[in-house]
Structure formats: structure tokens, C-alpha cells
Design an enzyme around this catalytic site. Structure first.
Site, PDB file in Angstrom:
ATOM      1  N   GLU A 149       2.058   7.212   2.556  1.00  0.00           N
ATOM      2  CA  GLU A 149       2.437   6.785   1.200  1.00  0.00           C
ATOM      3  C   GLU A 149       1.723   7.574   0.104  1.00  0.00           C
ATOM      4  O   GLU A 149       2.260   7.771  -0.976  1.00  0.00           O
ATOM      5  CB  GLU A 149       2.204   5.276   1.013  1.00  0.00           C
ATOM      6  CG  GLU A 149       0.749   4.798   0.982  1.00  0.00           C
ATOM      7  CD  GLU A 149       0.131   4.551   2.351  1.00  0.00           C
ATOM      8  OE1 GLU A 149       0.640   5.099   3.339  1.00  0.00           O
ATOM      9  OE2 GLU A 149      -0.874   3.815   2.426  1.00  0.00           O
ATOM     10  N   CYS A 154      -1.604   2.586   9.414  1.00  0.00           N
ATOM     11  CA  CYS A 154      -3.037   2.384   9.632  1.00  0.00           C
ATOM     12  C   CYS A 154      -3.286   1.066  10.394  1.00  0.00           C
ATOM     13  O   CYS A 154      -2.964   1.008  11.570  1.00  0.00           O
ATOM     14  CB  CYS A 154      -3.792   2.473   8.311  1.00  0.00           C
ATOM     15  SG  CYS A 154      -5.449   3.107   8.570  1.00  0.00           S
ATOM     16  N   HIS A 172      -2.033   7.680   6.217  1.00  0.00           N
ATOM     17  CA  HIS A 172      -1.333   7.018   5.108  1.00  0.00           C
ATOM     18  C   HIS A 172      -0.293   7.953   4.484  1.00  0.00           C
ATOM     19  O   HIS A 172      -0.608   8.686   3.543  1.00  0.00           O
ATOM     20  CB  HIS A 172      -2.335   6.617   4.021  1.00  0.00           C
ATOM     21  CG  HIS A 172      -3.249   5.523   4.426  1.00  0.00           C
ATOM     22  ND1 HIS A 172      -3.056   4.210   4.057  1.00  0.00           N
ATOM     23  CD2 HIS A 172      -4.367   5.537   5.192  1.00  0.00           C
ATOM     24  CE1 HIS A 172      -4.015   3.469   4.574  1.00  0.00           C
ATOM     25  NE2 HIS A 172      -4.830   4.237   5.262  1.00  0.00           N
TER      26      HIS A 172
HETATM   27  N1  GLN Z   1      -9.342  -1.555   9.317  1.00  0.00           N
HETATM   28  C1  GLN Z   1      -8.767  -0.465  10.039  1.00  0.00           C
HETATM   29  C2  GLN Z   1      -9.771   0.644  10.282  1.00  0.00           C
HETATM   30  O1  GLN Z   1     -10.764   0.751   9.595  1.00  0.00           O
HETATM   31  C3  GLN Z   1      -7.539   0.071   9.314  1.00  0.00           C
HETATM   32  C4  GLN Z   1      -7.827   0.672   7.975  1.00  0.00           C
HETATM   33  C5  GLN Z   1      -6.602   0.809   7.111  1.00  0.00           C
HETATM   34  O2  GLN Z   1      -5.573   0.194   7.348  1.00  0.00           O
HETATM   35  N2  GLN Z   1      -6.698   1.584   6.055  1.00  0.00           N
HETATM   36  O3  GLN Z   1      -9.585   1.436  11.166  1.00  0.00           O
END
Ligand code: GLN
Length: 538
Positions: free
Chosen positions: A511, A383, A509
């Protein structure tokens, strides 16, 4: 199927006794005996969900397929049971009150005074029964957050009292408690447990089973005393010793016959033993690894390991799959801005740049990405970690000076990561990110394809910003490939480097979907790549 049976898990004496792990372990044992079971968590706080909570307050926010932002205990439930959970598996006081107040505004209470009893308790009971009413589960385990005696938990305890009255034998309560050891007298003490059961009784709730966290064995005499003072059978006083790993708890609980006592109490058959062969095999590989690697986990909440719970657990699963112990070195990204990254990299075999929000520590993350890219250290970016990989490449390879995400610098000349269009008009913070499962199409011949062995995958999301497709070609022509694309929106989900042994960034994600039975292939392949390069230092 006969009526669903309900098991409630309450906690007494102190918080952090591990109700989630006990609930998940019991569920595992019941599942291993062939029962269909799910677990739900009721959280007494007033936030609608933990999505807007600072990870320092509450640890990681876990995301389900249906896009619910939930308590991290749901992660344990999925990791143990290998079954997805959903919004229905996590309920907060905020959500309960919100729906009761919405109904009041619509006039659904026909002029009645709206009260905690029966309106709030009815809503709680409705949410508890939702999972049972799907017809999918023979058993629903409901964990009640907080500690007995907390003001916030009272409506939940009252709802359970009512349900016990309504459902009779089909409903039971397990109380998790602490038996402290008093060094001065060299004794285990039962009094705090007696008091916490008394507090439950004041609310009209009699526990059926006591699960006792303890540092040492409970003697027969102590069990007898607890049984006598707390009105439970002696066989229902279960010892829960501290375990080496949370994954050993189902085995410990099986030895203590927790599942058998539960099934007896619910009048369900308990003749066949739980089939735990695969679980034991996993534990064996965990305990006797053949190799060891160290991964640097770069994030801004590293003081509190719970903030990256699912990542840490995914490494445990992937380590066992590779018969390898994975040590995590937690690296604070703030620190990297002021010190030499090379120092921090000493002894590390791979780097993971973690998800996150906001500016703090971001330049440190970029430094780490640069190091991993230039020195061919295996890298996984998740992310914000993937976004960091894109920005670092833009700045240092494409020479787009000051390239950034508009989250971090709204004025950047090169917004290689930018706000998604449908995010631009959003004002409310809660539940408004791109959340939950989305499809992603993989490019054949890529590392991603090698990892998943499939054309279309589905992974969970939690973000507002995305790769800016205006730069797509420029990146691809210079060696950063976009190997996973959302087939509906065209959003970039995976990036990887051509000229690198293993450098992958994912907008989703992975994970959240790693379980004991199905370690996530991205983590498994990442560790395999780390192992390969650790034995072959460049
Ligand atoms: N802050 C970034 C976004 O909103 C990444 C979010 C995250 O890592 N969950 O796109």
C-alpha cells in the site's frame, strides 16, 4: 540549476484543514508545469518519529524506502507526486533536540550555552535545507504541522522567519486558514483569519498567500477585506472549497491559479499551463465507474480510518484502474470473535486482512481468513494479515494444533511465525523493526509473478516476526506456496494458495507504494480478481 526556492505552508484557526493535501496539490501543479519539487513535513511533537505512536493518536505510520517511520502526510506526497520520499522529508522536534543534545555531549558547541535560538533553530534550518542542498529540487515545499499559536510550533516559525530574512525572494509562506460560515447571520466570517495572521505577525512572519478553506464561494468583497487586513495581494487570497475527493484538489487549486501566484511571487516562469491530462483521466475513471465491489477490511483500528490510510487510497487507485468503485466495509476484528463471520461476509466480494500488532482481535482475523479460504473469496493479507493466513492454514489444514506467532503466544508448540534472529536481542522499541525497502524474488508461474511480471521486486517492510522456514516444506506440500523469497536472507515474503482463485499474503506493505500515476499491481490484480468472482458467484 539556480538556487532552490522554499515554500512554507502554515495552518491557522483550527487543525485538520488539510495542509498536507494543499501542499501536495500545489506540488502536483508545479510538477505538472515541469518543475522538480519535493515536500517535507515538520512535526512539532517530541516523539523521535511516529513509529511508536498508537494509530488512534496519529493515524497510520507511513514507511519510506530508506526505512523511516513517518507521518501519514508523506503518503499523500508520494501518491500525488509519484516520487519516493525519505527520512529527510519528515522531521520532528524530538529528532531536532536529539541531534542538538548529541552534539552538545560531543562538545561540538565549544562551551557555549545551548539555546533554542540559535541552536535549535539552526538545526531546523539545516534540516529544511537538506533537501534543497541535494541539488535535485528547484522547489521545496515545507509543511509545518500543528496550528499557528501552538507553543510547540514556535521554534519552527522562528526558523522560517530567519530563513525568509536570509533567502529573501527565494522563500515564501502560504497560510492555510478557515473562513467559517455563521448560519445565524448567514455570513462568512474573516475575523478568525485576521487573528491567526496577526499571531503569525507577532512572530515576525508575514504570509504571502492565504488559502482559505470555505464551504461556499468567497465574494470579491471578502477577498478584498482579507487582503487589506492581512497585507496580501487580492489575487493571493485563494478560495479552497470542500472537494468531493482529495484528488480533485489540484484541479480546484489550478482553477484558482494558486501555482501561478506562487511562481509569480518566486520570480519563476509560469507561461506553460500544467499538463494534467493523466490526472484528469484518473479523476474521470474515479467519478464514472462501470462496476462496483465491496471489500471487507479486517483490522483492530477500524474506528479511525486514518489508521489504514494508504490501504484505503491504494483501493481508490486500483478501483480507478479497473473502472470500478471499491466500497470498503470496515470490520472490527474484535467483533468477529463473538459473531458469525458469515453474517459479516454478506454482500462482500473480497477480504483484506490488515497489518497490525498484538493479540487483540487476532482470533477474529483467523476466522475471516478461514472463511475466505474455504469459500474461495478473493483474499489479500498484508503483514500481520499474511501471518494470519499462515497460522490459519497451519491450524486448519496442516492440523498443527495451537499453531501461532510467538508475538501472540510465546509458548506455542508450533511457532509457524517467529521472531527474526536479529530481533531477539533488541530492547528499544523505536525504529528497530525490519524497516524499508527489501528485494524479493518471485517464483515464475505464480500469481505473484503474474501480478508483477518481473523476477525481482522491491517492497517496503515494517515487522519483527517472519515465516518460520522450518515449516517451509510442510506448507508447500499441502498447497500453500511460498512464491516470494528475499534473495539475501531467504525470508518468505509472499504466500499463496494453489487451490483458490486469488489468495495472496504478503509480508511487506504494498500500500505504501501505490500512487495515482502507478496504482500498485497487487491491489489492481486483487480488484480484478474480485470483479471476476463477483460476477461469477460461487
Ligand atoms: N506484528 C507483526 C510483526 O511485527 C506484523 C507487523 C505489521 O503488520 N506491520 O511481525
Amino acid at each position: 540549476m539556480s538556487a532552490t526556492k522554499y515554500i512554507f505552508v502554515t495552518g491557522g484557526v483550527t487543525s485538520s484543514l488539510g495542509k498536507g493535501i494543499i501542499a501536495a496539490s500545489l506540488a502536483k501543479l508545479l510538477q505538472a508545469r515541469g518543475y522538480s519539487v519535493t515536500i517535507q513535513k515538520l512535526d512539532p511533537y517530541i516523539n523521535i518519529d511516529p513509529g511508536t505512536l498508537n494509530p488512534y493518536e496519529h493515524g497510520e505510520c507511513y514507511v519510506t524506502d530508506d526505512g523511516a517511520e513517518t507521518d501519514l502526510d508523506l503518503g499523500h506526497y508520494e501518491r500525488f507526486l509519484n516520487r519516493p520520499t525519505s527520512q529527510a522529508n519528515n522531521v520532528t522536534t524530538g529528532r531536532i533536540y536529539q541531534s542538538v543534545i548529541d552534539k552538545e555531549r560531543k562538545g561540538e558547541f565549544l562551551g557555549k550555552t545551548v539555546q533554542v535560538i540559535p541552536h535549535i533553530t539552526d538545526e531546523i534550518k539545516y534540516r529544511i535545507k537538506l533537501l534543497g542542498n541535494t541539488g535535485e529540487f528547484e522547489l521545496v515545499i515545507t509543511e509545518i504541522g500543528g496550528t499557528v499559536g501552538d507553543i510547540e510550533a514556535l521554534p519552527y516559525i522562528e526558523a522560517v522567519r530567519q530563513l525568509k530574512w536570509e533567502l529573501g525572494e527565494d522563500c515564501m509562506v502560504i497560510h492555510l486558514t478557515l473562513i467559517p460560515f455563521l448560519a445565524a447571520t448567514g455570513e462568512l466570517k474573516t475575523k478568525p483569519t485576521q487573528h491567526s495572521v496577526k499571531t503569525l505577525l507577532e512572530s515576525g512572519l508575514q504570509p504571502d498567500i492565504l488559502v482559505c478553506r470555505t464551504q461556499m464561494a468567497l465574494s470579491d468583497e471578502i477577498k478584498r477585506k482579507l487582503a487589506l487586513f492581512c497585507n496580501v495581494k487580492k489575487e493571493a487570497v485563494i478560495e479552497a472549497r470542500d472537494a468531493e475527493t482529495i484528488y480533485a484538489v489540484p484541479i480546484l487549486m489550478s482553477k484558482e491559479r494558486l501555482d501561478e501566484v506562487v511562481l509569480k511571487r518566486l520570480n519563476l516562469p509560469y507561461n506553460n499551463e500544467p499538463d494534467l491530462d493523466n490526472w484528469k483521466d484518473f479523476l474521470y475513471r474515479l467519478k464514472y465507474p462501470k462496476a462496483e465491489v465491496s471489500i471487507g477490511l479486517v483490522g483492530k483500528y477500524v474506528e479511525l480510518k486514518d489508521s489504514y490510510k494508504s490501504i484505503a487510497e491504494a483501493f481508490i487507485h486500483a478501483g480507478a484502474a479497473n473502472e470500478c468503485k471499491v466500497n470498503i466495509r470496515w470490520i472490527h476484528s474484535d467483533r468477529l470473535e463473538s459473531v458469525n463471520v458469515e453474517e459479516d461476509m454478506k454482500g462482500l466480494d473480497g477480504v483484506l486482512v490488515a497489518p497490525g500488532f498484538g493479540e487483540r482481535g487476532f482470533e477474529g482475523k483467523l476466522e475471516m481468513v478461514r472463511y475466505a479460504r474455504e469459500n474461495k473469496v478473493p483474499f489479500l493479507g498484508i503483514c500481520l494479515g499474511m501471518q494470519a493466513a499462515v497460522i490459519e492454514f497451519a491450524r486448519n489444514v496442516l492440523k498443527l494444533e495451537g499453531a501461532n506467532s510467538t508475538e501472540i503466544n510465546p509458548e506455542t508448540k508450533h511457532p509457524v511465525i517467529a521472531l527474526m534472529n536479529d530481533q531477539k536481542s533488541i530492547v528499544n522499541k523505536g525504529g528497530t523493526m525490519r524497516l524499508g525497502a527489501c528485494d524479493c524474488e518471485l517464483k515464475e508461474g505464480s500469481k505473484a509473478y503474474d501480478v508483477y511480471h518481473r523476477k525481482v521486486i522491491s517492497e517496503r517492510h515494517r515487522h519483527r516476526y517472519e515465516f518460520n522456514n522450518r515449516y517451509f516444506q510442510q506448507f508447500e506440500e499441502n498447497g500453500m506456496q511460498m512464491t516470494g523469497i528475499n534473495p539475501d536472507s531467504g525470508l518468505v515474503e509472499i504466500v499463496e494458495l494453489l487451490d483458490h482463485p486469488w489468495f495472496v499474503g504478503v509480508q511487506f506493505h504494498p500500500e505504501y507504494k501505490s500512487t495515482v500515476a502507478r496504482p500498485h499491481p497487487l491491489f489492481v490484480h486483487f480488484i480484478a480478481a474480485v470483479l471476476a468472482s463477483a460476477h461469477n458467484p460461487n
